[in-house]
Design an enzyme around this catalytic site. Structure first.
Site, PDB file in Angstrom:
ATOM      1  N   SER A   1      12.085  50.560  69.554  1.00  0.00           N
ATOM      2  CA  SER A   1      11.059  51.565  69.852  1.00  0.00           C
ATOM      3  C   SER A   1      10.650  52.390  68.641  1.00  0.00           C
ATOM      4  CB  SER A   1      11.521  52.471  71.001  1.00  0.00           C
ATOM      5  OG  SER A   1      11.733  51.678  72.150  1.00  0.00           O
TER       6      SER A   1
ATOM      7  N   GLY B   1       8.929  45.803  67.035  1.00  0.00           N
ATOM      8  CA  GLY B   1       8.454  44.871  68.055  1.00  0.00           C
ATOM      9  C   GLY B   1       7.068  45.239  68.547  1.00  0.00           C
TER      10      GLY B   1
ATOM     11  N   GLU C   1      19.949  47.070  65.916  1.00  0.00           N
ATOM     12  CA  GLU C   1      19.027  47.181  67.051  1.00  0.00           C
ATOM     13  C   GLU C   1      19.823  47.429  68.333  1.00  0.00           C
ATOM     14  OE1 GLU C   1      14.968  45.212  66.187  1.00  0.00           O
ATOM     15  OE2 GLU C   1      16.210  43.794  67.257  1.00  0.00           O
TER      16      GLU C   1
ATOM     17  N   HIS D   1      18.900  37.862  67.220  1.00  0.00           N
ATOM     18  CA  HIS D   1      18.197  38.922  67.944  1.00  0.00           C
ATOM     19  C   HIS D   1      18.800  39.048  69.346  1.00  0.00           C
ATOM     20  CE1 HIS D   1      15.090  41.244  69.905  1.00  0.00           C
ATOM     21  NE2 HIS D   1      14.686  41.598  68.707  1.00  0.00           N
TER      22      HIS D   1
ATOM     23  N   GLY E   1      12.216  48.163  73.287  1.00  0.00           N
ATOM     24  CA  GLY E   1      11.134  47.977  74.259  1.00  0.00           C
ATOM     25  C   GLY E   1      10.796  49.227  75.064  1.00  0.00           C
TER      26      GLY E   1
ATOM     27  N   GLU F   1      17.482  39.409  72.090  1.00  0.00           N
ATOM     28  CA  GLU F   1      16.800  38.626  73.125  1.00  0.00           C
ATOM     29  C   GLU F   1      17.239  37.161  73.086  1.00  0.00           C
ATOM     30  OE1 GLU F   1      12.877  40.009  72.122  1.00  0.00           O
ATOM     31  OE2 GLU F   1      13.457  41.992  72.850  1.00  0.00           O
TER      32      GLU F   1
ATOM     33  N   ASN G   1       8.171  41.968  64.113  1.00  0.00           N
ATOM     34  CA  ASN G   1       8.633  40.892  64.996  1.00  0.00           C
ATOM     35  C   ASN G   1       7.655  40.794  66.164  1.00  0.00           C
ATOM     36  OD1 ASN G   1       9.921  39.106  66.635  1.00  0.00           O
ATOM     37  ND2 ASN G   1      11.700  40.402  67.074  1.00  0.00           N
ATOM     38  N   TRP G   2       6.769  39.808  66.079  1.00  0.00           N
ATOM     39  CA  TRP G   2       5.742  39.675  67.122  1.00  0.00           C
ATOM     40  C   TRP G   2       6.316  39.167  68.450  1.00  0.00           C
ATOM     41  CZ3 TRP G   2       1.076  36.814  64.307  1.00  0.00           C
ATOM     42  CH2 TRP G   2       0.578  37.667  63.314  1.00  0.00           C
ATOM     43  N   LYS G   3       7.568  38.743  68.423  1.00  0.00           N
ATOM     44  CA  LYS G   3       8.174  38.170  69.648  1.00  0.00           C
ATOM     45  C   LYS G   3       7.197  37.147  70.241  1.00  0.00           C
ATOM     46  CE  LYS G   3      10.873  42.353  70.228  1.00  0.00           C
ATOM     47  NZ  LYS G   3      11.655  43.201  71.110  1.00  0.00           N
TER      48      LYS G   3
HETATM   49  P1  13P Z   1      10.500  47.194  70.126  1.00  0.00           P
HETATM   50  O1  13P Z   1       9.973  47.766  68.838  1.00  0.00           O
HETATM   51  O2  13P Z   1       9.459  46.645  71.016  1.00  0.00           O
HETATM   52  O3  13P Z   1      11.444  48.166  70.801  1.00  0.00           O
HETATM   53  O4  13P Z   1      11.403  45.940  69.726  1.00  0.00           O
HETATM   54  C1  13P Z   1      12.386  46.088  68.793  1.00  0.00           C
HETATM   55  C2  13P Z   1      12.865  44.735  68.448  1.00  0.00           C
HETATM   56  O5  13P Z   1      13.534  44.085  69.223  1.00  0.00           O
HETATM   57  C3  13P Z   1      12.448  44.191  67.137  1.00  0.00           C
HETATM   58  O6  13P Z   1      13.124  43.027  66.836  1.00  0.00           O
END
Ligand code: 13P
Length: 246
Positions: A208, A229, A160, A90, A166, A92, A6-8
């Site tokens: 993470s 992420g 998640e 998600h 993060g 976010e 997930n490149w966000k």
């Molecule tokens: P991180 O791997 O940056 O913690 O993010 C996890 C995430 O939200 C993947 O969708």
């Protein structure tokens, strides 16, 4: 093992997006790993190839059926483009106001157009009374309840927990706790799918996941893969991560 990158909104240049995909395609040849890339939406048009060693997901999807919906990206459009999966719910996006009802209708829209939904669930924090387990049960229930049996079989769940997102490998979930959560989620799913069918629903973990902890998290936890992420947006880190479990 399913690895969803997930490149966000970390990747903001075409050249970087292309470099990540070139590298992921090489990694996608490895036995035992299936790589799915979820880039920011505009890059899907540039990157998706129908015949490839990797697959693609959108990071979100509209619950609109198309037509007069300015700014929306529909399931039909994505499917036509060659996208196979979509991340839905998600944390976010939930933080921006998206609620269970909306998420449920997005899941139905995705399934209706032949996309496989990767639906995110996860508690904000853990309390000593374990009420977070009820919170998770409610999230799973709102995803599965409205679906037909055949549709339920096509859902992927991504656990998640928000408190683990993060951060760094040291602050991620422990393999022991992950194992417990995978078992719990499967138990809840078994209320909606008979016997062996519940065990076949892939349960992923995100929060993470880094090269330093992926192997430990994978072994013994019965997790089917990871939603990654920050560790998915640098060629060297993502490559180390995939190699660690293949
Ligand atoms: P991180 O791997 O940056 O913690 O993010 C996890 C995430 O939200 C993947 O969708």
């Amino acid at each position: 093992m399913l690895i969803v990158a997930n490149w966000k909104a970390y990747v903001e240049s075409v050249s970087k997006a292309k470099a990540l995909v070139v590298s992921a395609k090489k990694l996608g040849i490895k036995k035992g790993v299936e790589i799915i890339i979820a880039p920011p939406a505009p890059y899907l048009g540039l990157l998706v190839q129908k015949r490839s060693t990797i697959a693609f997901a959108s990071q979100d999807i509209s619950d609109s059926t198309g037509g007069a919906s300015t700014g929306e990206i529909t399931a039909a459009l994505l499917h036509d483009l060659g996208v196979s999966y979509t991340i839905i719910g998600h944390s976010e996006r939930r933080a921006m106001g998206e609620q269970d009802a909306r998420i449920s209708s997005k899941v139905q829209r995705a399934l209706a157009q032949g996309l496989i939904p990767i639906v995110c669930i996860g508690e904000h924090e853990r309390d000593s009374e374990a009420t977070y387990l009820q919170f998770l049960r409610a999230q799973v229930s709102s995803i599965f309840s409205p679906l037909e049996l055949q549709e339920r079989r096509r859902v992927i769940l991504a656990y998640e927990p928000l408190w683990a997102i993060g951060k760094s490998a040291a602050e991620s979930i422990t393999p022991h706790d992950l194992h417990e959560m995978v078992l719990y989620i499967r138990k809840v799913v078994s209320d909606f799918l008979p016997g062996a069918a519940a065990d076949k629903i892939p349960v992923l973990y995100g929060g993470s996941v880094e090269p330093a902890n992926i192997r430990l998290l994978a072994s013994g936890s019965q997790v089917d893969g990871f939603l990654v992420g920050h560790a998915s947006v640098e060629v060297a880190t993502f490559s180390a991560l995939v190699k660690a479990i293949s």
